[in-house]
Design an enzyme around this catalytic site. Structure first.
Site, PDB file in Angstrom:
ATOM      1  N   ASP A  11      -2.458  -3.208   9.924  1.00 33.17           N
ATOM      2  CA  ASP A  11      -1.247  -2.747   8.951  1.00 33.17           C
ATOM      3  C   ASP A  11      -1.503  -3.322   7.658  1.00 33.17           C
ATOM      4  O   ASP A  11      -2.295  -4.408   7.522  1.00 33.17           O
ATOM      5  CB  ASP A  11      -0.147  -3.038   9.488  1.00 33.17           C
ATOM      6  CG  ASP A  11       0.928  -2.565   8.692  1.00 33.17           C
ATOM      7  OD1 ASP A  11       1.053  -1.379   8.440  1.00 33.17           O
ATOM      8  OD2 ASP A  11       1.874  -3.458   8.280  1.00 33.17           O
ATOM      9  N   TYR A  43       0.766  -1.073   0.653  1.00 35.66           N
ATOM     10  CA  TYR A  43      -0.243   0.285   0.326  1.00 35.66           C
ATOM     11  C   TYR A  43       0.512   1.299   0.053  1.00 35.66           C
ATOM     12  O   TYR A  43      -0.087   2.183  -0.679  1.00 35.66           O
ATOM     13  CB  TYR A  43      -0.795   0.557   1.867  1.00 35.66           C
ATOM     14  CG  TYR A  43      -2.007  -0.443   2.511  1.00 35.66           C
ATOM     15  CD1 TYR A  43      -2.589  -1.577   1.715  1.00 35.66           C
ATOM     16  CD2 TYR A  43      -2.438   0.084   3.719  1.00 35.66           C
ATOM     17  CE1 TYR A  43      -3.681  -2.162   2.313  1.00 35.66           C
ATOM     18  CE2 TYR A  43      -3.657  -0.623   4.247  1.00 35.66           C
ATOM     19  CZ  TYR A  43      -4.155  -1.627   3.346  1.00 35.66           C
ATOM     20  OH  TYR A  43      -4.993  -2.478   4.099  1.00 35.66           O
ATOM     21  N   CYS A 184       7.643   4.378   8.782  1.00 32.25           N
ATOM     22  CA  CYS A 184       6.693   2.969   8.176  1.00 32.25           C
ATOM     23  C   CYS A 184       6.923   2.062   9.319  1.00 32.25           C
ATOM     24  O   CYS A 184       8.134   1.906   9.532  1.00 32.25           O
ATOM     25  CB  CYS A 184       7.184   2.780   6.900  1.00 32.25           C
ATOM     26  SG  CYS A 184       6.649   0.982   6.169  1.00 32.25           S
TER      27      CYS A 184
HETATM   28  N1  DGL Z   1       3.590  -0.588   7.366  1.00 25.37           N
HETATM   29  C1  DGL Z   1       2.834   0.651   6.594  1.00 25.37           C
HETATM   30  C2  DGL Z   1       3.342   2.139   6.782  1.00 25.37           C
HETATM   31  O1  DGL Z   1       3.564   2.249   8.213  1.00 25.37           O
HETATM   32  C3  DGL Z   1       2.893   0.671   4.971  1.00 25.37           C
HETATM   33  C4  DGL Z   1       3.702  -0.166   4.082  1.00 25.37           C
HETATM   34  C5  DGL Z   1       3.140  -0.460   2.971  1.00 25.37           C
HETATM   35  O2  DGL Z   1       2.142  -1.192   2.840  1.00 25.37           O
HETATM   36  O3  DGL Z   1       3.551   0.288   1.901  1.00 25.37           O
HETATM   37  O4  DGL Z   1       3.584   2.762   6.406  1.00 25.37           O
END
Ligand code: DGL
Length: 272
Positions: A11, A43, A184
């Site tokens: 992740d 991300y 998320c």
């Molecule tokens: N945990 C991530 C998701 O499921 C991303 C969170 C991030 O890094 O912005 O989207």
């Protein structure tokens, strides 16, 4: 036939732990290597091309441990780069997407909230999900800037995190949603706090259990499950943790989310 090699999970940070918990529950014998790309988290505000470059490095790192399957335990990375990863590597890769389909099947009043990152909500894969499964339901999307960072900092039971959550959830309550998708993987780690704000009339759905089921199915179909010892003995799976982030920071959040020695022994691997 069986395969004793580990499963790789990654992740942008510690969010994928919410998925790893479901995988561990379903597959207690499997060894797991988890990579948190915390130095580049979030991300969700980055250019998809940057995300693809990072996840290629992360997948390559996991493959150096001979993982038999990779789980992109990150909606944002899956939206930005799941197809790309599958074209780049030959091993099975399980990704994830916001649970719009089950939410559309479960809503009674046709009003669904989706919390996810900006990259996820802007992605073609997300729009295609809506086109295919939302039908006549009204979908209210909520990018949640700053929320992932609070989880990364281990600020989970924290009044300021509750305040931030209320800012995101109040408009959904006013709009009358009866179903909320946690799109998320960081957000299920705040599920009790989210449920306390929403109250009992809103159903909360995330994709963690479905992803774990998919992992089990793919392992089985490809004869990749670890043999739990032919004599019926339990062979509890082991875990190893790596991060690109600062060990003290990531270690603090990990200690809350995955108590025990394995996560406490997290190692740094920057993958430049
Ligand atoms: N945990 C991530 C998701 O499921 C991303 C969170 C991030 O890094 O912005 O989207």
């Amino acid at each position: 036939m069986s395969n004793p090699n580990p499963i790789g999970i990654f992740d942008s940070g510690v969010g994928g732990i919410s998925v790893m918990k479901e995988i561990r529950r379903l597959l207690p014998d499997e060894d797991i290597i988890y990579y948190a790309d915390s130095a580049h988290c979030p991300y969700g505000t980055k250019d998809p091309a940057f995300i693809r470059r990072r996840i290629k490095k992360v997948a390559g790192f996991l493959i150096s441990f001979k993982v038999k399957l990779i789980v992109a335990a990150c909606n944002t990375a899956s939206i930005a780069g799941l197809d790309f990863l599958r074209h780049t590597f030959t091993l099975p890769i399980v990704g994830m997407e916001p649970a719009v389909k089950p939410a559309a099947a479960s809503t009674k009043n046709g009003k669904i909230g989706v919390m996810a990152t900006g990259v996820t909500l802007a992605g073609d894969r997300f729009h295609s999900l809506i086109r295919r499964f939302a039908g006549n339901t009204e979908i209210i999307t909520v990018p949640c800037p700053g929320l992932v960072e609070r989880v990364e900092a281990g600020l989970i039971n924290d009044p300021a995190t509750d305040d931030l959550l209320r800012n995101f959830l109040d408009p959904l309550l006013s709009a009358g949603v009866d179903t909320l998708v946690l799109g998320c993987t960081h957000y299920p780690l705040l599920q009790p706090q989210i449920a306390a704000i929403l109250g009992p009339d809103v159903t909360i759905i995330d994709s963690g259990a479905a992803v774990a089921n998919r992992v089990a199915t793919v392992l089985k179909e490809n004869n990749l499950l670890k043999d739990p010892a032919g004599d019926g003995r339990e062979t509890p799976g082991k875990e190893m943790f790596f991060t690109s982030g600062e060990l003290t920071d990531v270690g603090r959040a990990m200690a809350i989310l995955w108590p025990g020695k394995a996560a406490a022994a997290i190692k740094q691997a920057e993958l430049r």
